[in-house]
Design a protein around this motif. Structure first.
Motif, short mmCIF file in Angstrom:
data_model
loop_
_atom_site.label_atom_id
_atom_site.label_comp_id
_atom_site.label_asym_id
_atom_site.label_seq_id
_atom_site.Cartn_x
_atom_site.Cartn_y
_atom_site.Cartn_z
N ILE A 12 0.84 -1.21 0.00
CA ILE A 12 0.00 0.00 0.00
C ILE A 12 0.87 1.25 0.00
CG2 ILE A 12 -1.89 1.21 1.16
CD1 ILE A 12 -2.27 -1.50 2.78
N ILE B 229 -2.53 -3.94 16.26
CA ILE B 229 -2.48 -4.22 14.82
C ILE B 229 -2.10 -5.68 14.57
CG2 ILE B 229 -0.10 -3.40 14.31
CD1 ILE B 229 -3.15 -2.54 12.20
N GLY C 244 3.32 1.02 9.80
CA GLY C 244 2.49 2.23 9.94
C GLY C 244 1.72 2.23 11.25
N GLY C 245 1.33 1.03 11.70
CA GLY C 245 0.42 0.94 12.85
C GLY C 245 1.11 0.80 14.19
N ILE D 291 5.76 12.99 12.06
CA ILE D 291 6.05 12.67 10.66
C ILE D 291 6.93 13.75 10.04
CG2 ILE D 291 5.00 12.26 8.38
CD1 ILE D 291 4.46 9.97 10.31
N PRO E 86 -1.84 15.96 10.94
CA PRO E 86 -0.74 15.00 11.18
C PRO E 86 -0.87 13.75 10.33
CG PRO E 86 -2.31 14.92 12.99
CD PRO E 86 -2.74 16.05 12.10
N ARG F 55 -4.31 9.95 -0.38
CA ARG F 55 -3.46 9.00 0.32
C ARG F 55 -3.37 9.30 1.80
NH1 ARG F 55 0.38 6.01 -3.75
NH2 ARG F 55 0.53 4.61 -2.00
N CYS G 190 -3.55 9.09 5.69
CA CYS G 190 -3.23 7.88 6.46
C CYS G 190 -4.41 6.92 6.52
CB CYS G 190 -2.84 8.27 7.89
SG CYS G 190 -2.62 6.86 8.96
N LEU G 191 -4.12 5.68 6.18
CA LEU G 191 -5.17 4.66 6.15
C LEU G 191 -5.61 4.27 7.57
CD1 LEU G 191 -5.00 1.67 3.81
CD2 LEU G 191 -5.11 1.18 6.23
C1 HEM Z 1 -0.21 8.76 15.20
C2 HEM Z 1 -0.37 7.84 14.31
C3 HEM Z 1 -0.19 7.99 12.81
C4 HEM Z 1 0.27 9.05 12.09
C5 HEM Z 1 0.71 10.42 12.58
C6 HEM Z 1 0.24 8.64 10.70
C7 HEM Z 1 0.58 9.46 9.63
C8 HEM Z 1 0.59 9.06 8.31
C9 HEM Z 1 0.98 9.90 7.20
C10 HEM Z 1 1.41 11.36 7.30
C11 HEM Z 1 0.89 9.15 6.07
C12 HEM Z 1 1.25 9.59 4.65
C13 HEM Z 1 0.04 10.05 3.88
C14 HEM Z 1 0.43 10.66 2.54
O1 HEM Z 1 0.99 10.01 1.69
O2 HEM Z 1 0.20 11.84 2.38
C15 HEM Z 1 0.43 7.84 6.46
C16 HEM Z 1 0.20 6.79 5.58
C17 HEM Z 1 -0.18 5.53 5.97
N1 HEM Z 1 -0.48 5.12 7.24
FE1 HEM Z 1 -0.44 6.25 8.91
N2 HEM Z 1 -0.19 7.34 10.63
C18 HEM Z 1 -0.49 6.91 11.89
C19 HEM Z 1 -1.00 5.68 12.26
C20 HEM Z 1 -1.27 4.65 11.39
C21 HEM Z 1 -1.84 3.38 11.76
C22 HEM Z 1 -2.34 3.01 13.16
C23 HEM Z 1 -1.86 2.60 10.62
C24 HEM Z 1 -2.35 1.18 10.47
C25 HEM Z 1 -3.53 0.76 10.50
C26 HEM Z 1 -1.32 3.40 9.54
C27 HEM Z 1 -1.18 2.97 8.24
C28 HEM Z 1 -0.80 3.77 7.19
C29 HEM Z 1 -0.71 3.32 5.81
C30 HEM Z 1 -0.97 1.89 5.32
C31 HEM Z 1 -0.35 4.43 5.05
C32 HEM Z 1 -0.13 4.48 3.53
C33 HEM Z 1 -1.38 5.06 2.88
C34 HEM Z 1 -1.27 5.15 1.36
O3 HEM Z 1 -0.15 5.30 0.86
O4 HEM Z 1 -2.31 5.09 0.71
N3 HEM Z 1 -0.97 4.63 10.05
N4 HEM Z 1 0.25 7.81 7.82
#
Ligand code: HEM
Length: 490
Positions: free
Chosen positions: A113, A179, A298-299, A363, A428, A434, A436-437
């Motif tokens: 992803i 997760i 990510g999680g 981030i 954040p 895209r 955050c998922l």
């Molecule tokens: C404080 C917690 C979190 C922060 C600050 C955060 C932040 C982010 C950011 C900034 C992105 C990039 C989005 C972009 O491309 O513009 C992202 C992507 C992503 N996050 Fe999180 N995240 C957090 C928690 C989580 C959790 C708990 C999961 C799992 C379930 C997760 C899974 C993902 C995934 C899979 C992506 C890729 C999405 C894509 O490329 O379509 N994140 N996150």
């Protein structure tokens, strides 16, 4: 007569000059920015540094949309809330691609992803979102898992009997168990050796992200590929995560398909079977492995690092800690399970959790996106393949949006009557296609873990320790310097 070395030098100078002129021609149609040089791009002018504060400084010179060059590649930087929001949401589909840079490709081969783009990304992301919902995301099911882990975490802190402890491991353990239960169908005990290996691998990958050697790899991948160094360690750590994911998939396959899928892998394996005759299906073992890695990485790291900052800020701001506790005591019973919905009755606590996320800015600069077709970005025409980087920190610290952007101030999320107020510049999790998922899961975790810990304990520095640093360590995420706290039962 010219010697061979003179001919060679003349040739190199000629090629560099041609390249320099080509760069100057190319930059005319792009947003403004420092003058790029062949091979080095704009790194020389940036003193080989790259961080959110530097980008905010450059925006003062070149404007909120400007261009930096990473070697040969122009990168369009969006700075400040308005540019980040408008840039990411005006034509969101157009900039939904991911930059599959040489290092990212060496890691995840463009699969899964987070580090995938185009059709693969679309299918994998859609499937993951649907499956997380099926497994209880946004409903009581997944919230229940978070509550359960929060209880284990409170028990662990209590078992330390007020002795000083570094909270980073227990926080990581609890958050990643949520997760893990969703993806693998089981949690890990804190003594589990495999789990410790996974943590070590995760730490190594995040430490490497954004380092100088990482940038070198992106510019000279063919050279770095043949050299030893931390990039090799980061790649083998990623491979260790992949091997673990493959072992789990094998375990699921050996057990056979269940009538009622119980976890992410069950759902995915059933879907591989269902879609095997679809010609454009991207559902296969490899995409499953890399999706698992994305969910795990990510999680785990993100939410636990945010909570780690949260405890540090509470120790540094005992008056705020006390106010949170007063509100928790007034609204909740001492042993009642805390749910995400309780945030509506706990505006101050909710504001503090938001401020922890804003101020810690884990981030920092966001993840690069790529234009999937020719488009216009805030008035600048961009070609398909152009790289766009939203500086998330510049929205979280935007002086036009926040009263005291560089101070920890829960008042940013409260009105004059103490009601919680959302802020548009709070990004954040990024914004656009895209985004955050795991945003919903992360918000649930942060609120429930934080409120559960502060209801049960007062966090304070060990005796004799008077100083604490709230400066970050730079890496894939901004981490606090290691610190120890005492959790004093209330
Ligand atoms: C404080 C917690 C979190 C922060 C600050 C955060 C932040 C982010 C950011 C900034 C992105 C990039 C989005 C972009 O491309 O513009 C992202 C992507 C992503 N996050 Fe999180 N995240 C957090 C928690 C989580 C959790 C708990 C999961 C799992 C379930 C997760 C899974 C993902 C995934 C899979 C992506 C890729 C999405 C894509 O490329 O379509 N994140 N996150």
């Amino acid at each position: 007569m010219l010697t061979i070395s003179q001919v060679l030098i003349a040739l190199v100078v000629f090629l560099l000059t041609m390249q320099f002129l080509k760069l100057q021609r190319a930059r005319r149609r792009l947003p403004p920015g420092p003058i790029p040089l062949p091979i080095l791009g704009t790194f020389l002018q940036l003193n080989f540094q790259f961080n959110c504060d530097l980008l905010m400084k450059l925006a003062k010179i070149h404007g909120n949309v400007f261009t930096l060059w990473f070697g040969w590649a122009p990168v369009i930087i969006l700075n400040g809330f308005q540019a980040v929001k408008d840039g990411m949401t005006t034509h969101p589909e157009d900039i939904s691609g991911r930059l599959v840079s040489p290092f990212f490709r060496a890691m995840a081969k463009g699969k899964g992803i987070m580090l995938a783009t185009g059709h693969t990304w679309k299918q994998q992301r859609r499937f993951a979102l649907r499956t997380l919902r099926n497994l209880g995301l946004g409903k009581r099911g997944l919230e229940h898992r978070v509550q359960e882990e929060a209880c284990y975490l409170v028990e662990y802190f209590a078992s330390m009997k007020e002795k000083p402890l570094d909270p980073s491991f227990p926080l990581f353990h609890s958050v990643s168990n949520v997760i893990c239960a969703v993806v693998f169908g089981h949690r890990f005990s804190s003594e589990d050796e495999t789990f410790h290996e996974l943590i070590k691998a995760t730490e190594c990958i995040f430490k490497f992200g954004g380092s100088f050697i990482h940038y070198l790899y992106e510019i000279f991948p063919w050279l770095m590929h043949h050299l030893p160094g931390p990039h090799k360690k980061a790649l083998s750590s990623y491979d260790a995560l992949s091997s673990f994911a493959r072992r789990e998939i094998r375990r699921h396959k050996e057990r056979g398909v269940r009538d009622e899928p119980q976890d992410f892998i069950d759902f995915y394996l059933a879907h591989i079977e269902k879609s095997k005759d679809e010609p454009r299906s991207t559902y296969d073992d490899d995409n499953l492995v890399y999706s698992i890695n994305d969910l795990f990485l990510g999680g785990s790291e993100t939410s636990s690092t945010t909570l780690n900052w949260g405890l540090l800020y509470m120790v540094a701001n005992p008056d705020i800690q006390e106010k949170v506790q007063e509100e928790l005591d007034a609204v909740l019973g001492p042993s009642q399970l805390i749910c995400y919905e309780d945030r509506r009755r706990l505006p101050y606590t909710n504001a503090v959790v938001h401020e922890v996320q804003r101020f810690s800015n884990i981030i920092s600069v966001g993840m690069p996106r790529v234009c999937v077709r020719n488009t216009t970005l805030l008035g600048f025409p961009l070609k398909k393949g152009s790289i766009v980087l939203p500086n998330i920190a510049s929205s979280l610290y935007d002086p036009e949006q926040w009263e005291t952007p560089r101070q920890f101030n829960p008042g940013h999320f409260l009105d004059k009557d103490g009601n919680f107020v959302s802020q548009e510049a709070f990004l954040p999790f990024s914004i656009g296609h895209r985004v955050c998922l795991g945003e919903h899961l992360a918000r649930t975790e942060l609120f429930i873990f934080f409120a559960s810990l502060l209801r049960a304990f007062t966090f304070q520095l060990p005796e004799g320790v008077t100083k604490i640093s709230t400066e970050p360590i730079f890496g894939g995420t901004l981490q606090p310097h290691p610190y120890r706290v005492c959790a004093i039962p209330r």
